[in-house]
Motif scaffolding. Structure first.
Motif, PDB file in Angstrom:
ATOM      1  N   GLU A 373       0.837  -1.196   0.000  1.00  0.00           N
ATOM      2  CA  GLU A 373       0.000   0.000   0.000  1.00  0.00           C
ATOM      3  C   GLU A 373       0.876   1.251   0.000  1.00  0.00           C
ATOM      4  N   PRO A 374       0.580   2.212  -0.862  1.00  0.00           N
ATOM      5  CA  PRO A 374       1.345   3.464  -0.812  1.00  0.00           C
ATOM      6  C   PRO A 374       1.011   4.259   0.438  1.00  0.00           C
ATOM      7  N   THR A 375       1.999   4.926   0.979  1.00  0.00           N
ATOM      8  CA  THR A 375       1.777   5.751   2.170  1.00  0.00           C
ATOM      9  C   THR A 375       1.197   7.101   1.750  1.00  0.00           C
ATOM     10  N   ALA A 376       0.698   7.837   2.734  1.00  0.00           N
ATOM     11  CA  ALA A 376       0.168   9.177   2.462  1.00  0.00           C
ATOM     12  C   ALA A 376       1.269  10.068   1.889  1.00  0.00           C
ATOM     13  N   GLU A 377       2.493   9.892   2.388  1.00  0.00           N
ATOM     14  CA  GLU A 377       3.626  10.687   1.892  1.00  0.00           C
ATOM     15  C   GLU A 377       3.911  10.371   0.434  1.00  0.00           C
ATOM     16  N   GLU A 378       3.800   9.095   0.077  1.00  0.00           N
ATOM     17  CA  GLU A 378       4.050   8.696  -1.319  1.00  0.00           C
ATOM     18  C   GLU A 378       2.963   9.235  -2.246  1.00  0.00           C
ATOM     19  N   LEU A 379       1.731   9.230  -1.772  1.00  0.00           N
ATOM     20  CA  LEU A 379       0.636   9.809  -2.564  1.00  0.00           C
ATOM     21  C   LEU A 379       0.868  11.300  -2.799  1.00  0.00           C
ATOM     22  N   ASP A 380       1.237  12.006  -1.726  1.00  0.00           N
ATOM     23  CA  ASP A 380       1.508  13.448  -1.848  1.00  0.00           C
ATOM     24  C   ASP A 380       2.652  13.708  -2.815  1.00  0.00           C
ATOM     25  N   ALA A 381       3.694  12.890  -2.718  1.00  0.00           N
ATOM     26  CA  ALA A 381       4.858  13.063  -3.595  1.00  0.00           C
ATOM     27  C   ALA A 381       4.485  12.831  -5.055  1.00  0.00           C
ATOM     28  N   GLU A 382       3.607  11.871  -5.278  1.00  0.00           N
ATOM     29  CA  GLU A 382       3.181  11.586  -6.657  1.00  0.00           C
ATOM     30  C   GLU A 382       2.355  12.730  -7.217  1.00  0.00           C
ATOM     31  N   TYR A 383       1.485  13.294  -6.401  1.00  0.00           N
ATOM     32  CA  TYR A 383       0.705  14.461  -6.847  1.00  0.00           C
ATOM     33  C   TYR A 383       1.626  15.647  -7.123  1.00  0.00           C
ATOM     34  N   MET A 389       4.943  18.147 -13.576  1.00  0.00           N
ATOM     35  CA  MET A 389       4.950  17.689 -14.968  1.00  0.00           C
ATOM     36  C   MET A 389       4.004  18.512 -15.834  1.00  0.00           C
ATOM     37  N   TYR A 390       2.817  18.774 -15.311  1.00  0.00           N
ATOM     38  CA  TYR A 390       1.797  19.487 -16.088  1.00  0.00           C
ATOM     39  C   TYR A 390       1.744  20.983 -15.775  1.00  0.00           C
ATOM     40  N   GLU A 391       2.696  21.427 -14.937  1.00  0.00           N
ATOM     41  CA  GLU A 391       2.777  22.844 -14.584  1.00  0.00           C
ATOM     42  C   GLU A 391       1.441  23.375 -14.070  1.00  0.00           C
ATOM     43  N   MET A 392       0.898  22.654 -13.094  1.00  0.00           N
ATOM     44  CA  MET A 392      -0.376  23.019 -12.477  1.00  0.00           C
ATOM     45  C   MET A 392      -0.225  22.976 -10.961  1.00  0.00           C
ATOM     46  N   GLU A 393      -1.186  23.602 -10.288  1.00  0.00           N
ATOM     47  CA  GLU A 393      -1.189  23.537  -8.828  1.00  0.00           C
ATOM     48  C   GLU A 393      -1.644  22.154  -8.373  1.00  0.00           C
ATOM     49  N   VAL A 394      -1.135  21.720  -7.235  1.00  0.00           N
ATOM     50  CA  VAL A 394      -1.441  20.384  -6.732  1.00  0.00           C
ATOM     51  C   VAL A 394      -2.942  20.184  -6.541  1.00  0.00           C
ATOM     52  N   ASP A 395      -3.619  21.194  -5.986  1.00  0.00           N
ATOM     53  CA  ASP A 395      -5.062  21.068  -5.738  1.00  0.00           C
ATOM     54  C   ASP A 395      -5.835  20.843  -7.040  1.00  0.00           C
ATOM     55  N   LYS A 396      -5.400  21.506  -8.103  1.00  0.00           N
ATOM     56  CA  LYS A 396      -6.071  21.329  -9.397  1.00  0.00           C
ATOM     57  C   LYS A 396      -5.836  19.926  -9.952  1.00  0.00           C
ATOM     58  N   ILE A 397      -4.617  19.438  -9.769  1.00  0.00           N
ATOM     59  CA  ILE A 397      -4.303  18.075 -10.218  1.00  0.00           C
ATOM     60  C   ILE A 397      -5.160  17.065  -9.461  1.00  0.00           C
ATOM     61  N   LYS A 398      -5.344  17.299  -8.164  1.00  0.00           N
ATOM     62  CA  LYS A 398      -6.150  16.381  -7.358  1.00  0.00           C
ATOM     63  C   LYS A 398      -7.604  16.365  -7.809  1.00  0.00           C
ATOM     64  N   ASN A 399      -8.081  17.482  -8.337  1.00  0.00           N
ATOM     65  CA  ASN A 399      -9.453  17.533  -8.851  1.00  0.00           C
ATOM     66  C   ASN A 399      -9.587  16.808 -10.178  1.00  0.00           C
ATOM     67  N   ILE A 400      -8.477  16.732 -10.911  1.00  0.00           N
ATOM     68  CA  ILE A 400      -8.499  16.103 -12.233  1.00  0.00           C
ATOM     69  C   ILE A 400      -8.208  14.604 -12.149  1.00  0.00           C
ATOM     70  N   ALA A 402      -8.096  11.300  -9.988  1.00  0.00           N
ATOM     71  CA  ALA A 402      -8.655  10.715  -8.769  1.00  0.00           C
ATOM     72  C   ALA A 402      -7.575  10.023  -7.939  1.00  0.00           C
ATOM     73  N   GLU A 403      -7.748  10.097  -6.614  1.00  0.00           N
ATOM     74  CA  GLU A 403      -6.781   9.473  -5.718  1.00  0.00           C
ATOM     75  C   GLU A 403      -6.691   7.973  -5.960  1.00  0.00           C
ATOM     76  N   ALA A 404      -7.838   7.349  -6.276  1.00  0.00           N
ATOM     77  CA  ALA A 404      -7.840   5.899  -6.515  1.00  0.00           C
ATOM     78  C   ALA A 404      -6.928   5.535  -7.689  1.00  0.00           C
ATOM     79  N   GLN A 405      -6.896   6.394  -8.719  1.00  0.00           N
ATOM     80  CA  GLN A 405      -6.049   6.132  -9.879  1.00  0.00           C
ATOM     81  C   GLN A 405      -4.570   6.250  -9.517  1.00  0.00           C
ATOM     82  N   VAL A 406      -4.236   7.308  -8.787  1.00  0.00           N
ATOM     83  CA  VAL A 406      -2.850   7.509  -8.375  1.00  0.00           C
ATOM     84  C   VAL A 406      -2.412   6.373  -7.453  1.00  0.00           C
ATOM     85  N   LYS A 407      -3.290   6.018  -6.545  1.00  0.00           N
ATOM     86  CA  LYS A 407      -2.986   4.936  -5.614  1.00  0.00           C
ATOM     87  C   LYS A 407      -2.771   3.626  -6.363  1.00  0.00           C
TER      88      LYS A 407
END
Length: 429
Positions: A373-383, A389-400, A402-407
């Motif tokens: 299982e990825p840790t919360a820190e690893e999820l944050d690092a991936e975001y 990569m996409y030159e966007m704010e983290v909050d906007k990336i999280k809206n685009i 889904a956490e389930a996909q990143v996880k």
């Protein structure tokens, strides 16, 4: 919406019995009436002004039923799927068994679910790694490429043309004494020995000097693209304007300074050696990983529904179409140019899509088996990585994304790393 029952009908397939209560159905009818009633004319009323009761009496009670069911279908289905707890990958047609104001809507929908697979022997997979070495010859070959890229063309005045030179020529071709279309050129730069022209053409320019006018005789190949020239003898009148040769820069410290960040040729050579070593190490590692993943795919056991493969093929084609679009070409035009059809394209993508599905299922199963299982820190690092990569704010990336996909992506990579760490890798001699 009520999920009345979840019935397994066959492997990877369930039938969901769904009920929309009368209250919800009648509310949907009222909502449909507000929009559709405006389009209906009833004798004695202006267009769109007839009460719902009059419309139902005139056209029948079920006049708004179909539109109301359409309005309710998707949210009812999504609620039912969520309530079932099933991992649905495909939804079939709905069978509406009852529709009435008194009892609401009763329906049955067949869904296909993600299969339960087994995978054994994923620890201790054997793979072979190519021995990586960089020789002096490899460094010299790479250095020669850089030397060639930095070469310049100089005019030759003291000798005849040789293979490897570039000849600047006028030419005109004749078959049976008549000039043919496309057989003429002026000040054309032809690299002798490149095979750019038909066999024998370039060879007969070799040996001639600047300013000469001469004729050469050739025979067009039987497979030549122009029908009127296939297999025919031809004569070309040639005028040789100029001979050029490639002049390579001297390999010394000044060359190293010009083409790199290094001050000496030896230092530059060492950097080339290190880069070649690094690139080949990466290639060898990638080959090992590919061997391991191919072995994983072969170990997957289970009945995988065709719908899962079909979905993957569609995703692959959509991704391919997107790449074409970024190059200014649409899929329809590509198919036209290549003579392919949508079906043949699907067939082309099918084998790799099947592998992708099996590999994804294998990695999910291994992650579950091993508690990866990825840790919360690893999820944050991936975001953070995606945001950069996409030159966007983290909050906007999280809206685009889904956490389930990143996880899921992180879990799959953890599974890959786990299998690689537990593999038996032997280096080839």
């Amino acid at each position: 919406m009520n999920l009345k029952a979840t019935n397994k009908t066959e492997t990877n397939k369930y039938e969901l019995e769904i009920e929309v209560p009368a209250e919800d159905f009648n509310k949907a009818i009222d909502e449909v009436f507000k929009t559709e009633g405006k389009k209906i004319t009833i004798p004695g009323f202006r267009r769109g002004k007839a009460p719902k009761a009059f419309i139902e009496k005139y056209y029948g009670e079920s006049v708004f039923f179909e539109a109301a069911v359409d309005r309710l279908y998707r949210p009812a289905l999504m609620d039912a799927v969520e309530a079932s707890g099933l991992e649905v990958i495909s939804i079939g047609q709905a069978d509406i068994t009852e529709v009435s104001k008194a009892n609401g809507v009763q329906m049955k929908v067949t869904v296909v679910v993600k299969p339960e697979i087994t995978i054994e022997g994923y620890k201790g997979i054997e793979a072979s790694k190519k021995k990586v070495e960089v020789t002096d010859e490899d460094v010299s070959a790479e250095l020669a490429k850089v030397q060639d890229r930095n070469s310049r063309m100089v005019t030759v005045e003291d000798r005849a043309a040789l293979t490897g030179d570039t000849a600047v020529i006028d030419f005109e071709g004749f078959c049976d004494g008549e000039a043919f279309e496309g057989g003429k050129g002026e000040n054309f730069e032809l690299a002798l020995g490149s095979g750019q022209f038909i066999p024998g053409f370039e060879d007969q320019i070799v040996g001639h000097e600047t300013g000469e006018e001469f004729e050469i005789n050739v025979k067009f190949p039987e497979e030549y693209q122009a029908e009127n020239l296939k297999g025919k003898d031809a004569t070309f009148k040639i005028k040789l304007h100029e001979i050029k040769r490639k002049e390579l820069p001297v390999l010394d410290d000044e060359f190293a300074k010009d083409v790199s960040e290094f001050d000496t040729l030896d230092a530059y050579k060492q950097s080339i050696r290190e880069k070649l070593q690094n690139d080949r190490e990466k290639s060898a590692e990638a080959d090992v990983e590919n061997q391991i993943l191919e072995a994983l795919i072969e170990k997957v056991e289970g009945e995988i529904p065709e719908e899962m493969y079909d979905n993957e093929v569609e995703e692959s084609i959509n991704s391919f179409a997107y790449r074409l679009q970024s190059q200014g070409l649409n899929l329809e035009t590509y198919l036209k140019y290549t003579g392919m059809t949508t079906d043949s394209l699907k067939e082309q993508f099918r084998p790799q899509s099947e592998k992708q599905v099996k590999l994804r299922l294998a990695l999910e199963k291994i992650a579950a088996n091993e508690g990866l299982e990825p840790t919360a820190e690893e999820l944050d690092a991936e975001y953070e990585k995606l945001a950069k990569m996409y030159e966007m704010e983290v909050d906007k990336i999280k809206n685009i994304v889904a956490e389930a996909q990143v996880k899921g992506d992180l879990q799959s990579q953890k599974a890959v790393d786990f299998v690689k760490e537990n593999a038996v890798v032997k280096t080839e001699e």
